[in-house]
Structures are given as structure tokens and as C-alpha cells.
Scaffold this motif. Structure first.
Motif: not given
Length: 183
Positions: A162-183
Motif C-alpha cells: 500500500k506504499i508504492p513509492q520505492a524510495l520511501h519503502c527503502t527509508g521505511l526498511f532502514y528505519a524499521l531495522m534501526k528501531l529493532g522492528e525487523i532484523s
């Protein structure tokens, strides 16, 4: 790196504007091969942020994107203006698009949308401690809605594409890793 880098022999500008410039280059590869008419798009550099409020919700925006013809759920962000530092540009974009101000911002990744044809870079930030301090101050052609989602809701939005912008998905990936939400 020098063993791979191409030498630019000439540059011709096909189109120049503040938002997009197209140049054609004649290049020489390290082995002597000549590349005629290699086209490069020059865009301004961009910044976006995974913006967390004081109650740990992620601020997302929704706006129409004409080139794709879609209503897009995205991270707040935009162009870094000439003479503006990337952190300063990110804070300005957050305030303009959302009306939120943040206690801190941290650069979490630097990515390229398409380094084979585009010369610009996107800086992805993690902003924390956000609170609404003013109304939006949008550009003339911007129509933006602001939403707050929990981290779990954002992960579900990503899972459902539901979030179609590729660069924004990338930013979310890095942030979720930084927050410990994904590994």
C-alpha cells in the motif's frame, strides 16, 4: 574504481529546468570503447523521513502523483533547495508538508533512485519526537493529507503493498531495522 569509471569526452544539454535537466554525454570506457549519446537526468537531491511522533506513531502523507496517475501514501519529504543543507531541507519539508516539528533527525541511508540514468541522491532520515506546531504550508501544486499510523500498521501497509513509492519503502526498511522492528 578508476578501472571502471568512464571518461566524459563531451556534454550537451538537451533540456534544462529547475526540476529536471537532460544531458547527453559522449564517454570513453576504460577499454577505449566510445559511448555516444549516453543520456543522464539531473534532478535536485531529495530527502524524506520516517517521522515518529512523541507517542511513537509514524506520520505518512497521501498525495496524487500525476506521472503514475496514482494516489500515493508516502513519507514526508521533498527537494533540498539550492544553498540549503540536507538536514535543514529535511526539517523544512517536514514542517511545510505536515505542520510537525521534530526533536531530532538522524540520517539513516543515502540511496539513488536509478544511478544508471539519474544523477541525484535521496537522503533518508529517522525523525523523532514530532508534534504538530502549525498548519501545513504547501507549494502551489501540492494537495497533501497527513495521517498517523502505528509501527505495526505501517508494517501491514508495507506487507499489503500500500506504499508504492520505492524510495520511501527503502527509508521505511532502514528505519524499521534501526528501531529493532525487523532484523
Amino acid at each position: 574504481m578508476d578501472n571502471y569509471k568512464w571518461k566524459v569526452l563531451s556534454t550537451t544539454y538537451v533540456h534544462k529546468s529547475p526540476w529536471a535537466t537532460l544531458r547527453s554525454e559522449r564517454c570513453e570506457m576504460p577499454d577505449g570503447t566510445i559511448v555516444d549519446d549516453y543520456y543522464v537526468l539531473e534532478y535536485p537531491n531529495w530527502a524524506n523521513a520516517v517521522a515518529l511522533t512523541t507517542d511513537n506513531k509514524i506520520v505518512l502523507i497521501r498525495q496524487y502523483r500525476h506521472a503514475a496517475g496514482i494516489l500515493s501514501l508516502e513519507l514526508p519529504g521533498g527537494v533540498i533547495e539550492d544553498g540549503e543543507g540536507r538536514d535543514e531541507g529535511m526539517r523544512r519539508e517536514l514542517l511545510e508538508e505536515t505542520g510537525y516539528e521534530f526533536n531530532s533527525i538522524e540520517l539513516i541511508s543515502t540511496v539513488y533512485a536509478n544511478p544508471s540514468t539519474a544523477a541525484n541522491v535521496t537522503y533518508c532520515y529517522l525523525a523523532r519526537g514530532g508534534r504538530k506546531v502549525q498548519e501545513q504550508h504547501l507549494d502551489e501544486h501540492e494537495r497533501i493529507e497527513v495521517f498517523e499510523y502505528t509501527i505495526d500498521e505501517v508494517k501491514q501497509l508495507l506487507a499489503e503493498n500500500k506504499i508504492p513509492q520505492a524510495l520511501h519503502c527503502t527509508g521505511l526498511f532502514y528505519a524499521l531495522m534501526k528501531l529493532g522492528e525487523i532484523s
